[in-house]
Design an enzyme around this catalytic site. Structure first.
Site, mmCIF file in Angstrom:
data_model
loop_
_atom_site.group_PDB
_atom_site.id
_atom_site.type_symbol
_atom_site.label_atom_id
_atom_site.label_comp_id
_atom_site.label_asym_id
_atom_site.label_seq_id
_atom_site.Cartn_x
_atom_site.Cartn_y
_atom_site.Cartn_z
ATOM 1 N N ARG A 220 0.834 -1.211 0.000
ATOM 2 C CA ARG A 220 0.000 0.000 0.000
ATOM 3 C C ARG A 220 0.871 1.263 0.000
ATOM 4 N NH1 ARG A 220 -3.339 3.812 -1.352
ATOM 5 N NH2 ARG A 220 -3.356 5.425 0.244
ATOM 6 N N HIS A 247 -11.259 2.814 10.514
ATOM 7 C CA HIS A 247 -11.695 2.030 9.358
ATOM 8 C C HIS A 247 -10.545 1.896 8.366
ATOM 9 C CE1 HIS A 247 -13.764 1.326 5.475
ATOM 10 N NE2 HIS A 247 -14.622 0.654 6.225
ATOM 11 N N THR A 345 -11.926 -4.212 3.235
ATOM 12 C CA THR A 345 -11.033 -4.345 4.378
ATOM 13 C C THR A 345 -10.098 -5.524 4.142
ATOM 14 O OG1 THR A 345 -12.867 -3.573 5.763
ATOM 15 C CG2 THR A 345 -10.957 -4.495 6.893
ATOM 16 N N LYS A 445 -34.003 -9.770 -5.501
ATOM 17 C CA LYS A 445 -34.437 -10.837 -6.403
ATOM 18 C C LYS A 445 -35.941 -10.717 -6.636
ATOM 19 C CE LYS A 445 -30.287 -12.738 -5.842
ATOM 20 N NZ LYS A 445 -29.788 -12.134 -4.611
ATOM 21 N N LYS A 531 -21.560 3.543 3.730
ATOM 22 C CA LYS A 531 -22.246 2.428 3.087
ATOM 23 C C LYS A 531 -23.682 2.371 3.584
ATOM 24 C CE LYS A 531 -18.293 -0.605 2.297
ATOM 25 N NZ LYS A 531 -17.659 -1.906 2.600
#
Length: 548
Positions: A220, A247, A345, A445, A531
């Protein structure tokens, strides 16, 4: 022939601009923090309190804390944890832990007791560095998670409620005559040694402990310095962030910034005018946001009040960003586009990022160096070519070592060939740009059709009177699931449910109509990184409509 087709359809990232450097994440961080401390650079600025912490202070405190933890008894592969909101001291124990080969487990003070017991029960830390706000919870958790032997107050200059502050802890265990020039980083096997134990998103239950290695972390770091992502290493460059540090998005962007010598300007809360004023006051080059905040900025009327001529980039991560919202923000800030990143993550950080000068509206970017990506058919499991939707799978050195004490869950996400199955639906085009459509497990669905909530949310957000929206499916005995939505209206605006139903019906195919209805809410349920919480939305949609 099938294997040849599969190889042809695997997207390979470019060669890294900088080769991965030798040594652990601790070695590399210490090297660069030392380098920038000699330049007098500022590491962190709290834009609310105006407090600065220099690289020189980070060097001093992190080295002394690391040696103190060694003397305390933390061994290689020992465990420490944090329980804190964003603060300028947050990365003191993170760096110190990485120096000495201890696994660092970050959590946040807003965790409930149940969540904190679960998280710390996985990481099993000996020491917890807690903010004052998180202290009462950590004290309560210690009664259950008995491996916690010591609690240290992170954000206080003096002892607090009978617990040692950081400086007191250091003085207790630091040997006489210690000098930071004599401090040595512990040697570790960086391919195997766990650097951080992060909490998974927990979208299918309680979070799991994601074990990130030193190898993943230093990979990273090479991406953080790569000019293909606009990261010209220029110490002192100001970056504004409002992303939670505990996070993965906040953790690894900030560690990367420390490698580059950037000045990390942090806001502990988001206020539109304060955000814009901070960009101007500190001449920020870049701003890092979660998608939740883009909806606010896309309709901002305050931008023209501030001199934002230094701003060259706004970056989004942590959750999908609607194409239209991203384009609107780019226009408002007079930028060519919004840099996006996509990762889990479990992949340490973003493994798909918008390259410099290669933005494509709606795309999340291209595969990063040292990684491979592919798209797999949901039914046949065959590898697909361009413009064909399936599950995105990735492979490379930033994949997690596995879930802590959970080999079965690890095998469910990483297959025998080393491919991580992301659970996200998407595709790539002829130019190798990847597009994320939705989460596999969040697809609605309806009578055999797969309806992506993100598509419905994007349509709703284009309505001028809708401020925010979230979509999910609710159970139906005949259709399986019915698409529904929760909506936040712009202040002072009024829409009926039928008007919204008609608006969506005019823009989507029959299977995607909002047959599950619309609920008007004050706020769309979301996690810390923006999210949308599909489970919470389903519960709202299943509840009876309020009587008028």
């Amino acid at each position: 022939m099938e294997n040849m087709e599969k190889e042809e359809n695997i997207v390979v990232g470019p060669e890294p601009f900088y080769p991965i450097e030798e040594g652990s994440a601790g070695h590399q961080l210490l090297k660069y923090v030392k380098q920038y401390s000699k330049l007098g650079a500022i590491a962190f600025t709290n834009a609310l309190t105006k407090v600065d912490i220099s690289y020189a202070e980070y060097l001093d405190v992190s080295c002394r804390l690391a040696q103190a933890m060694i003397n305390y008894g933390i061994k290689v592969d020992g465990r420490i944890a944090l329980c804190s909101e964003n603060c300028e001291e947050f990365f003191f124990p993170v760096l110190a832990g990485l120096y000495i080969g201890a696994g660092v487990a970050p959590t946040n003070e807003i965790y409930t007791l149940r969540e904190l017991v679960h998280s710390l029960g996985i990481s099993k830390p000996t020491i917890v560095f807690s903010s004052k706000k998180g202290l009462e919870k950590v004290i309560t958790v210690q009664k259950t998670v008995t491996c916690i032997k010591t609690i240290v107050i992170l954000d206080s200059k003096v002892d607090y409620q009978g617990y040692d502050c950081l400086e007191t802890f250091i003085k207790k265990y630091l040997p006489a005559g210690f000098h930071i020039d004599n401090f040595k980083v512990r040697e570790v096997n960086r391919k195997e040694q766990v650097a951080l134990i992060m909490n998974s998103s927990g979208s299918t239950g309680l979070p799991k402990g994601v074990q990130i290695t030193h190898e993943g972390t230093v990979t990273r770091f090479s991406h953080a310095r790569d000019p293909i992502y606009g990261n010209q290493v220029s110490p002192g460059t100001a970056i504004l962030t409002v992303v939670p540090f505990h996070h993965g998005f906040g953790m690894f962007t900030n560690l990367g910034y420390l490698i580059c010598g950037f000045r990390i300007v942090m806001l502990t809360k988001f206020d539109e005018e304060l955000f814009l004023k901070t960009l101007a006051d500190y001449k920020c080059n870049s701003a890092i946001l979660v998608p939740t905040l883009f909806a606010i900025l896309s309709k901002s009327t305050l931008i023209d009040k501030f001199d934002l001529s230094n701003l060259v980039e706004i970056a989004s991560g942590g959750a999908p960003l609607a194409k239209e919202v991203g384009e609107a923000v780019a226009r408002r800030f007079n930028l060519p586009g919004v840099r996006q990143g996509y990762g889990l993550t479990e992949t340490t950080s973003a493994i798909i990022i918008t390259p410099e000068g290669d933005d494509k509206p709606g795309a999340s970017g291209k595969i990063v160096p040292l990684f491979k990506g592919k798209v797999v058919d949901l039914d046949t499991k065959k590898t697909l070519g361009p413009n064909r939707r399936g599950e995105i799978c990735v492979k490379g050195p930033m994949l997690m070592k596995g879930y802590a004490d959970n080999p079965e869950a690890t095998r469910e996400i990483i297959d025998e060939e080393g491919w991580l199955h992301t659970g996200d639906i998407g595709y790539y085009d002829e130019e190798k740009h990847f597009f994320i459509v939705d989460r596999l497990k969040s697809l609605i669905k309806y009578k055999g059709y797969q309806v992506p909530p993100a598509e419905l949310e994007s349509v709703l957000l284009q309505h001028p009177d809708i401020f925010d929206a979230g979509a999910a499916g609710i159970p139906d005995p005949i259709a399986g699931e019915l698409p529904g939505a929760v909506v936040v209206l712009e202040q002072g605006k009024h829409l009926t449910e039928q008007q919204i139903l008609d608006y969506v019906a005019g823009q989507v195919s029959n299977a995607k109509r909002l047959r599950g209805g619309v609920r008007f809410v004050d706020e769309v349920p979301k996690g810390l990184t923006g999210k949308i919480d599909g489970r919470a939305i389903r519960e709202i949609l299943k509840s009876p409509k309020p009587k008028m």
